[in-house]
Design a protein around this motif. Structure first.
Motif, PDB file in Angstrom:
ATOM      1  N   VAL A 102      42.678  46.315  28.854  1.00 23.90           N
ATOM      2  CA  VAL A 102      41.636  45.751  27.997  1.00 23.90           C
ATOM      3  C   VAL A 102      40.709  44.862  28.811  1.00 23.90           C
ATOM      4  O   VAL A 102      39.476  44.897  28.654  1.00 23.90           O
ATOM      5  CB  VAL A 102      42.257  44.947  26.845  1.00 23.90           C
ATOM      6  N   PHE A 103      41.308  44.074  29.705  1.00 24.28           N
ATOM      7  CA  PHE A 103      40.520  43.117  30.472  1.00 24.28           C
ATOM      8  C   PHE A 103      39.582  43.786  31.474  1.00 24.28           C
ATOM      9  O   PHE A 103      38.493  43.271  31.742  1.00 24.28           O
ATOM     10  CB  PHE A 103      41.448  42.155  31.224  1.00 24.28           C
ATOM     11  N   VAL A 104      40.001  44.923  32.040  1.00 21.66           N
ATOM     12  CA  VAL A 104      39.194  45.560  33.087  1.00 21.66           C
ATOM     13  C   VAL A 104      37.800  45.933  32.580  1.00 21.66           C
ATOM     14  O   VAL A 104      36.790  45.523  33.178  1.00 21.66           O
ATOM     15  CB  VAL A 104      39.926  46.783  33.686  1.00 21.66           C
ATOM     16  N   PRO A 105      37.653  46.710  31.501  1.00 26.09           N
ATOM     17  CA  PRO A 105      36.285  47.013  31.030  1.00 26.09           C
ATOM     18  C   PRO A 105      35.544  45.774  30.552  1.00 26.09           C
ATOM     19  O   PRO A 105      34.317  45.678  30.713  1.00 26.09           O
ATOM     20  CB  PRO A 105      36.506  48.006  29.889  1.00 26.09           C
ATOM     21  N   LEU A 106      36.284  44.813  29.971  1.00 24.56           N
ATOM     22  CA  LEU A 106      35.630  43.603  29.487  1.00 24.56           C
ATOM     23  C   LEU A 106      35.033  42.801  30.643  1.00 24.56           C
ATOM     24  O   LEU A 106      33.862  42.388  30.604  1.00 24.56           O
ATOM     25  CB  LEU A 106      36.624  42.751  28.704  1.00 24.56           C
ATOM     26  N   VAL A 107      35.830  42.583  31.692  1.00 25.87           N
ATOM     27  CA  VAL A 107      35.345  41.808  32.841  1.00 25.87           C
ATOM     28  C   VAL A 107      34.240  42.559  33.565  1.00 25.87           C
ATOM     29  O   VAL A 107      33.247  41.966  34.007  1.00 25.87           O
ATOM     30  CB  VAL A 107      36.515  41.489  33.794  1.00 25.87           C
TER      31      VAL A 107
END
Length: 250
Positions: A102-107
């Motif tokens: 989840v964090f990868v595309p968000l960041v």
């Protein structure tokens, strides 16, 4: 990884997290350094022209640079994970670590300052994953705690649903996210073995430094000095483990 750590924590005396990290980092760094050196020797003997030597030197420097950065991210993520696993079941920890996806595309979208680079379907998947984390955060609660949670504020609910160990593992997932994003830059231009060896060496150095700081804090720093509680506690646990291990071995 999580079941192995939980298994280690079941033995008496329990090995301190940072000592455990130093042990497996050292083993990994030794094996990868050996494989990397053998691979480099084989490549050097096969390519003797000056251009190849120059490219190899550039790749080696880039591997050291990338290994230092990526190894630091991994050390922080692993350290938080190992500490969190003392109080969080391995299946729960494994689920929380999947927040990395989840964090990868968000960041990435935040770094690009353009949320539209992430497709709507991916955002929908992120929302579903976050709902799953919320559900697993409520899992294992008893009826009284659940009733108290439903009657409390939103902040109290979050505090109950995600304990200290959970939050440490989620923070570790964030550092794994930085590793995933930055890995793309270095993986294209370096040898996989050299990069892995540099990462493991960096993790070993950081974990060794932490052990030294813990020893220093418990030996030379007075207890009333603010901000050293964690280091002193870790140092005391480490000394206690060494004493118990020596007594057991004797």
């Amino acid at each position: 990884f999580e079941p192995a750590v939980r298994l280690v924590y079941q033995y008496d005396p329990t090995i301190p997290p940072f000592l455990f990290s130093f042990a497996y980092y050292t083993a990994a760094a030794g094996v990868l350094a050996l494989l990397s050196s053998r691979s480099t020797s084989f490549t050097t003997s096969s390519e003797n022209d000056s251009d190849s030597h120059g490219d190899d030197h550039h790749q080696s420097l880039l591997a050291v640079q990338g290994g230092t950065e990526l190894g630091t991210y991994l050390f922080l993520g692993n350290a938080l994970q190992v500490i969190g696993l003392k109080t969080v079941p391995s299946d729960r920890a494994a689920f929380l670590l999947q927040l990395t996806t989840v964090f990868v595309p968000l960041v990435q979208s935040l770094l690009a300052r353009n949320l539209s680079i992430v497709p709507p379907r991916t955002w929908a998947a992120c929302v579903i994953a976050l709902c799953g984390v919320a559900l697993i955060g409520l899992d294992g609660s008893n009826g009284q705690e659940m009733t108290a949670t439903l009657s409390s504020s939103v902040l109290d609910t979050l505090d109950f649903a995600l304990g200290k160990g959970d939050l440490l593992i989620i923070l570790g997932a964030l550092f794994y996210t930085f590793h995933c994003i930055r890995l793309e830059k270095y993986a294209k231009n370096t040898s996989a073995l050299q990069l892995a060896a540099a990462k493991a060496t960096t993790e070993t150095a950081w974990s060794g430094l932490v052990l030294v700081v813990c020893f220093f804090a418990v030996t030379f720093v007075p207890p009333q000095v603010p901000g050293v509680g964690l280091a002193r506690d870790s140092g005391n646990n480490l000394l206690s483990y060494l004493v118990q291990s020596s007594s057991f071995g004797g």
